[in-house]
Design a protein around this motif. Structure first.
Motif: not given
Length: 472
Positions: A211-224
């Motif tokens: 929690g010291l920096t921001e993580a990247p966003p959740l990546a969805l699998p292809p074809g969703r």
């Protein structure tokens, strides 16, 4: 304490202070041929560091120093590091490569396992976060102590990971483990570590994980499905349910990706459920998202591993003071023999217990089908929301018709009687709000619920609904 520099090529951005440089072993067993290492050559070093401009305690266990083995000095440095982190109110980050216990120190070495776990427990009880990055190899008593109780864990690609190293396995069993075992990739598949992270990226991952920096966003699998379901709603219950099950309708994972800004994975062994430490409108939250398109047993049907993950994530949220947000979309838990033998019923019950005891607010959004106890396990929250195209029922109408009428073809008839549509459930007091299927509207409702939800409503709502269903 000392401020001498650490001789490591992969140091964090800034080492503020190095600790306990004077500790040295006494060779407690007078072990033949054992040369007590100089304090600077000990396996474990500890320090106060800065990551992303904020402070953390760093525990570094390195195989290049004494095989990364944990003896008395290593254990004492680790214990003191966790206890200093408690006093400072800061998280702990760990970089680890190890061969396990230091055999030349015998039981003194082995006693460091409970000592370091207890110290990590004191840090956890203070509501502070920890994360570990495992290098190759990570084995033995170090892996089976403070490292494996870190809140989140990553491993470098192709690292050797396991309690018993391959040579130990060969000696005990008569054969080396297969190439697919004792690897970082195997550990991720089985939910033993949460991510594969290259060494060059470990510091950015560690900083985000605590929690010291921001993580990247959740990546969805292809074809969703790229957008919420825009097909016209239907009035009749069974066609409504079939629409909720549609292949083009987004599941919980899609809604989690659309509504969160960052995501640090908390991995389990069953992809029917995903979990992460995330942000919603920049507010930290632990998210559990059912994925109707994935699963160990069959798509969308969580097995026991999914509910074990849920319990881990909910307990973490309660300990570090974060609210919980769940997304429900499942026809029900998978009851096949392997799932039953894995303790499915007990894990569902354990998930209900963890949510019932959660000390922070919780919100559930039913985005598709809520089927039976497998869905209820994640819906026991302070606020229960439903999309207007979702459904929630005590059982799937096909299975229910087979039970009541000995004829699954009677599913449409039973669907009418089960009152599974959102408006029916709202009228019964089971659901708090029904939401339109628009991302902005859903985000606004969830932010409001997370901000103003009352802890404990999850337990009073079922009592109120039950009381209204009784006479006498």
């Amino acid at each position: 304490m000392t401020t001498e520099p650490l001789a490591r090529a992969d140091l964090p951005a800034e080492v503020v202070e190095v600790w306990d440089g004077g500790l040295r072993s006494t060779d407690p067993l007078d072990f033949p041929g054992y040369e007590v290492p100089d304090p600077t050559a000990e396996s474990v070093r500890t320090a106060l560091v800065e990551l992303g401009g904020r402070r953390a305690v760093w525990i570094d266990c390195d195989f290049r120093r004494m095989g990364g083995t944990m003896g008395g000095v290593a254990g004492e440095r680790i214990v003191r590091a966790f206890d200093r982190a408690v006093r400072l109110g800061v998280p702990v980050v760990e970089t680890v490569s190890t061969g396990g216990a230091r055999l030349q120190e015998g039981m003194v070495s082995l006693l460091q396992m409970p000592r370091t776990v207890a110290a990590a427990g004191r840090h956890a009880a203070a509501g502070l976060r920890s994360a570990a990055h495992l290098r190759s190899p990570t084995t033995g008593g170090v892996f089976a102590s403070f490292v494996s109780v870190a809140d989140v864990r990553a491993a470098e690609p192709e690292a050797t990971i396991g309690f018993g190293g391959p040579r130990v396995v060969a000696e005990v069993t008569g054969a080396y483990p297969p190439a697919t075992s004792h690897t970082a990739e195997s550990a991720v598949r089985h939910g033993l570590v949460d991510a594969i992270v290259a060494r060059d990226d470990c510091w950015s991952w560690l900083a985000a994980a605590v929690g010291l920096t921001e993580a990247p966003p959740l990546a969805l699998p292809p074809g969703r499905p790229p957008l919420p379901d825009t097909t016209p709603p239907v009035h009749s219950p069974y066609p409504h349910l079939r629409r909720a099950r549609g292949r083009n309708r987004p599941s919980g994972l899609e809604w989690a990706a659309w509504l969160t800004g960052s995501w640090t994975e908390i991995r389990g062994s069953d992809p029917a459920l995903r979990a992460g430490i995330a942000t919603v409108d920049e507010r930290p939250v632990v998210v559990l998202a059912m994925d109707r398109f994935a699963g160990t047993f069959r798509p969308g049907a969580p097995g026991p591993g999914a509910y074990r993950l849920a319990q881990r994530a909910v307990r973490l949220a309660g300990r570090i003071g974060l609210p919980v947000l769940t997304f429900v979309d499942t026809p029900g838990a998978d009851p096949r023999p392997a799932s039953e033998a894995g303790g499915l019923a007990g894990e569902i019950a354990g998930t209900l217990v963890s949510l019932a005891e959660l000390p922070t607010p919780s919100v559930c959004l039913v985005v598709g089908e809520g089927g039976s106890g497998g869905a209820m396990a994640l819906a026991h929250t302070d606020e229960l929301l439903m999309l207007n195209g979702a459904a929630f029922s005590v059982i799937g109408p096909e299975a229910g018709a087979a039970i009541l009428y000995r004829d699954a073809g009677q599913a449409p008839r039973l669907a009418r009687s089960l009152r599974m549509k959102p408006t029916d459930l709202l009228r019964l007091g089971i659901v708090d709000r029904v939401l339109p299927e628009h991302v902005a509207a859903v985000r606004s409702a969830i932010v409001q619920s997370l901000s103003h939800g009352r802890v404990g409503t999850r337990n009073s709502r079922p009592d109120t609904v039950t009381a209204a269903a009784l006479t006498g």
